[in-house]
Write a protein that holds these residues in place. Sequence first.
Motif, PDB file in Angstrom:
ATOM      1  N   THR A 140       0.826  -1.211   0.000  1.00 49.21           N
ATOM      2  CA  THR A 140       0.000   0.000   0.000  1.00 49.21           C
ATOM      3  C   THR A 140       0.861   1.262   0.000  1.00 49.21           C
ATOM      4  O   THR A 140       0.359   2.348   0.290  1.00 49.21           O
ATOM      5  CB  THR A 140      -0.912   0.011   1.247  1.00 49.21           C
ATOM      6  OG1 THR A 140      -0.087  -0.030   2.425  1.00 49.21           O
ATOM      7  CG2 THR A 140      -1.851  -1.180   1.235  1.00 49.21           C
ATOM      8  N   SER A 141       2.153   1.114  -0.312  1.00 48.80           N
ATOM      9  CA  SER A 141       3.080   2.249  -0.254  1.00 48.80           C
ATOM     10  C   SER A 141       3.547   2.653  -1.650  1.00 48.80           C
ATOM     11  O   SER A 141       3.543   1.863  -2.581  1.00 48.80           O
ATOM     12  CB  SER A 141       4.305   1.893   0.595  1.00 48.80           C
ATOM     13  OG  SER A 141       3.938   1.544   1.907  1.00 48.80           O
ATOM     14  N   PRO A 207     -10.254  -1.973   1.192  1.00 54.17           N
ATOM     15  CA  PRO A 207      -9.128  -1.286   1.831  1.00 54.17           C
ATOM     16  C   PRO A 207      -8.122  -0.780   0.793  1.00 54.17           C
ATOM     17  O   PRO A 207      -8.279  -0.989  -0.406  1.00 54.17           O
ATOM     18  CB  PRO A 207      -8.494  -2.402   2.662  1.00 54.17           C
ATOM     19  CG  PRO A 207      -8.687  -3.616   1.801  1.00 54.17           C
ATOM     20  CD  PRO A 207     -10.020  -3.430   1.109  1.00 54.17           C
ATOM     21  N   GLU A 208      -7.080  -0.119   1.299  1.00 56.22           N
ATOM     22  CA  GLU A 208      -5.959   0.218   0.437  1.00 56.22           C
ATOM     23  C   GLU A 208      -5.287  -1.073  -0.035  1.00 56.22           C
ATOM     24  O   GLU A 208      -5.303  -2.093   0.656  1.00 56.22           O
ATOM     25  CB  GLU A 208      -4.940   1.082   1.174  1.00 56.22           C
ATOM     26  CG  GLU A 208      -5.383   2.515   1.372  1.00 56.22           C
ATOM     27  CD  GLU A 208      -4.268   3.395   1.902  1.00 56.22           C
ATOM     28  OE1 GLU A 208      -4.105   4.513   1.420  1.00 56.22           O
ATOM     29  OE2 GLU A 208      -3.546   2.919   2.813  1.00 56.22           O
ATOM     30  N   GLU A 213      -5.175   3.750  -3.337  1.00 52.23           N
ATOM     31  CA  GLU A 213      -4.536   4.617  -2.344  1.00 52.23           C
ATOM     32  C   GLU A 213      -5.564   5.628  -1.856  1.00 52.23           C
ATOM     33  O   GLU A 213      -6.289   6.247  -2.655  1.00 52.23           O
ATOM     34  CB  GLU A 213      -3.344   5.352  -2.959  1.00 52.23           C
ATOM     35  CG  GLU A 213      -2.675   6.358  -2.033  1.00 52.23           C
ATOM     36  CD  GLU A 213      -1.796   5.709  -0.974  1.00 52.23           C
ATOM     37  OE1 GLU A 213      -1.605   6.330   0.099  1.00 52.23           O
ATOM     38  OE2 GLU A 213      -1.314   4.582  -1.218  1.00 52.23           O
ATOM     39  N   LYS A 215      -6.109   9.179   0.273  1.00 51.74           N
ATOM     40  CA  LYS A 215      -5.477  10.390   0.795  1.00 51.74           C
ATOM     41  C   LYS A 215      -6.578  11.351   1.230  1.00 51.74           C
ATOM     42  O   LYS A 215      -7.670  11.372   0.641  1.00 51.74           O
ATOM     43  CB  LYS A 215      -4.614  11.078  -0.273  1.00 51.74           C
ATOM     44  CG  LYS A 215      -3.513  10.220  -0.858  1.00 51.74           C
ATOM     45  CD  LYS A 215      -2.423   9.881   0.150  1.00 51.74           C
ATOM     46  CE  LYS A 215      -1.576  11.074   0.485  1.00 51.74           C
ATOM     47  NZ  LYS A 215      -0.449  10.693   1.395  1.00 51.74           N
ATOM     48  N   GLN A 216      -6.283  12.150   2.260  1.00 56.90           N
ATOM     49  CA  GLN A 216      -7.201  13.209   2.657  1.00 56.90           C
ATOM     50  C   GLN A 216      -6.766  14.523   2.035  1.00 56.90           C
ATOM     51  O   GLN A 216      -5.581  14.716   1.714  1.00 56.90           O
ATOM     52  CB  GLN A 216      -7.223  13.346   4.181  1.00 56.90           C
ATOM     53  CG  GLN A 216      -7.860  12.173   4.905  1.00 56.90           C
ATOM     54  CD  GLN A 216      -8.110  12.517   6.363  1.00 56.90           C
ATOM     55  OE1 GLN A 216      -8.711  13.545   6.665  1.00 56.90           O
ATOM     56  NE2 GLN A 216      -7.636  11.645   7.246  1.00 56.90           N
ATOM     57  N   ASP A 250     -10.252   8.913   4.502  1.00 57.86           N
ATOM     58  CA  ASP A 250      -9.330   8.627   5.594  1.00 57.86           C
ATOM     59  C   ASP A 250      -8.755   7.222   5.396  1.00 57.86           C
ATOM     60  O   ASP A 250      -9.498   6.245   5.257  1.00 57.86           O
ATOM     61  CB  ASP A 250     -10.063   8.710   6.937  1.00 57.86           C
ATOM     62  CG  ASP A 250      -9.131   8.414   8.102  1.00 57.86           C
ATOM     63  OD1 ASP A 250      -8.249   9.239   8.373  1.00 57.86           O
ATOM     64  OD2 ASP A 250      -9.283   7.322   8.695  1.00 57.86           O
ATOM     65  N   ASP A 251      -7.407   7.114   5.407  1.00 55.61           N
ATOM     66  CA  ASP A 251      -6.786   5.836   5.047  1.00 55.61           C
ATOM     67  C   ASP A 251      -6.958   4.774   6.130  1.00 55.61           C
ATOM     68  O   ASP A 251      -6.881   3.577   5.844  1.00 55.61           O
ATOM     69  CB  ASP A 251      -5.301   6.028   4.714  1.00 55.61           C
ATOM     70  CG  ASP A 251      -4.520   6.576   5.893  1.00 55.61           C
ATOM     71  OD1 ASP A 251      -5.130   7.202   6.781  1.00 55.61           O
ATOM     72  OD2 ASP A 251      -3.293   6.361   5.936  1.00 55.61           O
ATOM     73  N   LYS A 252      -7.223   5.161   7.386  1.00 60.41           N
ATOM     74  CA  LYS A 252      -7.377   4.171   8.460  1.00 60.41           C
ATOM     75  C   LYS A 252      -8.813   3.681   8.594  1.00 60.41           C
ATOM     76  O   LYS A 252      -9.083   2.488   8.683  1.00 60.41           O
ATOM     77  CB  LYS A 252      -6.882   4.765   9.776  1.00 60.41           C
ATOM     78  CG  LYS A 252      -5.380   5.025   9.782  1.00 60.41           C
ATOM     79  CD  LYS A 252      -4.912   5.598  11.110  1.00 60.41           C
ATOM     80  CE  LYS A 252      -3.418   5.860  11.091  1.00 60.41           C
ATOM     81  NZ  LYS A 252      -2.926   6.469  12.364  1.00 60.41           N
ATOM     82  N   SER A 253      -9.742   4.623   8.608  1.00 58.02           N
ATOM     83  CA  SER A 253     -11.158   4.243   8.813  1.00 58.02           C
ATOM     84  C   SER A 253     -11.875   3.942   7.499  1.00 58.02           C
ATOM     85  O   SER A 253     -12.961   3.373   7.509  1.00 58.02           O
ATOM     86  CB  SER A 253     -11.882   5.375   9.532  1.00 58.02           C
ATOM     87  OG  SER A 253     -11.940   6.535   8.720  1.00 58.02           O
ATOM     88  N   ARG A 254     -11.265   4.367   6.352  1.00 62.98           N
ATOM     89  CA  ARG A 254     -11.869   4.220   5.028  1.00 62.98           C
ATOM     90  C   ARG A 254     -13.112   5.098   4.858  1.00 62.98           C
ATOM     91  O   ARG A 254     -13.943   4.893   3.976  1.00 62.98           O
ATOM     92  CB  ARG A 254     -12.227   2.759   4.730  1.00 62.98           C
ATOM     93  CG  ARG A 254     -11.018   1.867   4.536  1.00 62.98           C
ATOM     94  CD  ARG A 254     -11.427   0.449   4.164  1.00 62.98           C
ATOM     95  NE  ARG A 254     -11.854  -0.308   5.337  1.00 62.98           N
ATOM     96  CZ  ARG A 254     -12.611  -1.383   5.295  1.00 62.98           C
ATOM     97  NH1 ARG A 254     -13.056  -1.824   4.133  1.00 62.98           N
ATOM     98  NH2 ARG A 254     -12.950  -2.027   6.398  1.00 62.98           N
TER      99      ARG A 254
END
Length: 897
Positions: A140-141, A207-208, A213, A215-216, A250-254
Amino acid sequence: MEANHCSLGMDLSYPDLVIDVGEVTLGEENRKKLQKTQRNQEKARVIRAACALLNSGGGVIRMEMANKDERPIEMGLDLEESLRNLIQDQYLQAFFETKQQGRCFYIFVKSWSGDPVPKHGSFNSRICSLSTSLYCRSGTSVLPMSSRKAFDFLKTKEIESKYNLINEGSPPSKIMKAVYQNISDSNPAYKVFQTDTIEYGEILSFPESPSIEFKQFSTDHIQQYVENIIPEYISAFANTEGGYLFIGVDDKSRKVLGCAKSKVDPNSLKNVIARAISKLPIVHFCFSKPPVECSTKIIEVFRGKELYGYLCVIKVKAFCCVVFSEAPRSWMVKEKYVCPLTIEEWLEKMMDADPEFPPDFAEAFESQLRLSDSPSLCRPVYSKKGLEHKADLQRHLFPVPPGHLRYTPESLWKELSSQHEGLQELINKQVQPFSQGIVILSRSWAVDLNLQEKPGVICDALLIARNSTPILYTVLRELDAEGQDYCTLTAFTLKQNLVNLGGYTGKVCVRAKVLCLSPESSAEALEAAVSPMDYPASYSLAGTQHMEALLQSLVIVLLGFRSLLSDQLGCEVLNLLTAQQYEIFSKNLRKNRELFVHGLPGSGKTIMAMKIMEKIRNVFHCEAERILYVCENQPLRNFISDKKICQAETRKTFMREYFDHIQHIIIDEAQNFRTEDGDWYGKAKTITQREKDCPGVLWIFLDYFQTSHLDCSGLPLLSAQYPREELTRVVRNADEIAEYIQQEMQLIIENPPVNIPHGYLAILSEAKWAPGVSGNKKIIKNWTMEQIVTFVADTCRLFIERGYSPKDVAVLVSTTREVEHYWHELSKALRKKRVGCLSDASDMSSDRVILDSVRRFSGLERNIVFGIHPRTTDPAILPNILICLASRAKQYLYIFL
């Protein structure tokens, strides 16, 4: 090109590349106190200079300490870390050493090069870069590609493009199938991309991943933020398997958060994204050259029934070739400036590799210098198998004696010592401290390095000694202001050439010293005012092994020349002169203004002629237009004319025109000249001797064994061809072809034509052929034209399948009338076999099979030669015609009788 990238100071008064980066704060504690902006600006100046020197043969970075410390001080951890990153985390002192002298601080930079003995997993690219500006997806990077990763990636793309070109219309690869699935309807991200509205706070069902990817939006400067992240993320997706960039999740909560409508205009945002993507540099290896395919969707985000803002989704398709985020960050020294490399320059260096020879052709050559373990600017060097290796040439020309100093060439040392009283004592005094090494004398090291000679220089002496850096001494008759500049420039050029041409990978500098032999002077050495800094001890040559390694690089510098293979291989390749060729080339032109050079077939006469013309330009300070090259046939004239080193004409034109501007003349293939248009030799002598105080050079190259007629050649009697030198080392032909040539030469000795001097024939007893080169010679008798043409086309096709090209082939007949006779049928047969087209020898640079007469091809060569019905009106010179035909073939010879 960004002008500010070229603004670092370059000091050209040193015998080395010295870059002045101005004031820099040094010391760990001092640098911590700096504002981040200033610290980064200073670091950028140092890194640019370091990268440029690594890629340009090495040199010195000079800076003035901005802080007031008088005591010795270290650089600072951030500078050290940046330098370490630049050299890919290798041992810092392998490439950089530092020294402080008062308030000046020096970084001594060794040339970048590959590891001559690579360790497991080690890799040095051909070019040093701060950043490749290439990105890829990993999990995911987004990861920047290292030089090794970039090299592998670029090579893979190049190979895939070649494969797709050859197999046009073949099914897509597994990778491309996976790419299609990632962006197809089955991908859940695709369904979101297709929607027009979405609920604020909605949690996406996926998910990612490598293809997704999140991003906010930043809180401030939203458009600038999006523009800044585009290069890395779009490059990474395009270079991997494609994917989706969601901006506003948001990448954590989706959770979908979007961006408030008050902070962004959707149309303006789409324009910013389109503009940013359009600026991404792309490089194609493929033929079709499509653009990067990206689609941007602005999705409305609602809170209940009210429009809250916008979600941005960018769909990126996998790119066929390469997408950069920006130009790679790499620099070189160009003339007087530190300049960034363009993408094209960086790619050329990054992917530079030793040439790919056809397998059986590769067996004929031995590598003397490989790109994989050489500095960035080097070109590959090869010699024909069986000739002297650079180590053999070094031991022959520049041997390192045990336990004492040796002066070489001995004959020149004796001549100079006898001509100039006090010279021997002056030089002996300079080299007295050194116990082992070699002093290489030259009337002008500048001329040896392809620079112009300077009047008033008695000689130059290069000292290569144990426990010393190399030192170049220039001995002047009278002290003058330009003497130091001459010595400095010559020493600078020598150092650069040892690394960037000779491939020396150790730490090296060449100190410059001027001596004056004038009785009025004190005869003391004038230490070059341009060498105030002491180089670290590691720059001194530690022992015999180090001296010999440096001298082998010197052999390449002095004996290297652009190979005729370069045009065939499509890249520049160097060959080395033989020791015999070099000894003739090294002659003092002022004392050898007229010279006859007799050379056996394939001994390199035309190469020598070209090298001598280059030397004439530097010794006599003359333009190419003042040097005339004369030969018998138009194709050879065109070939030499394309080199831009002289004016080239045929004998007929030479006799017809006036040449008032010509001072020097080189005659090639003189055995085939005739007197039908007048006394060409007398005219050449008149032109070169009309300036009585400074006569010109007249060198004549010939080989009586390749005489193609029985008429008068216009050459003086053999006894009058004086002074005379002989080239007896044959360097061109494979073993079987060489044996055939020897057999035909023996027939000439047994029954020589009337116009070949008997005294010349003894040269054959001195002949030496370089053995060990595989090839083939085949003689076929009594075939019809149809059989011959079919065989030639079939054989050419087989050679092309083995890696050769049409430009490797020549088909030679006896007369121009026979060229016309065979042209139509051979063209048709070659097209049928998809071998290519025909050209005559006037167009040697084209990628075509040559069809011409033996006489018109004189002085030229090809790897594969077909000779069709070689004949002559007088049987007495048939062996000569066969020798001329056979000597044109380097590897494969087919003769139809």
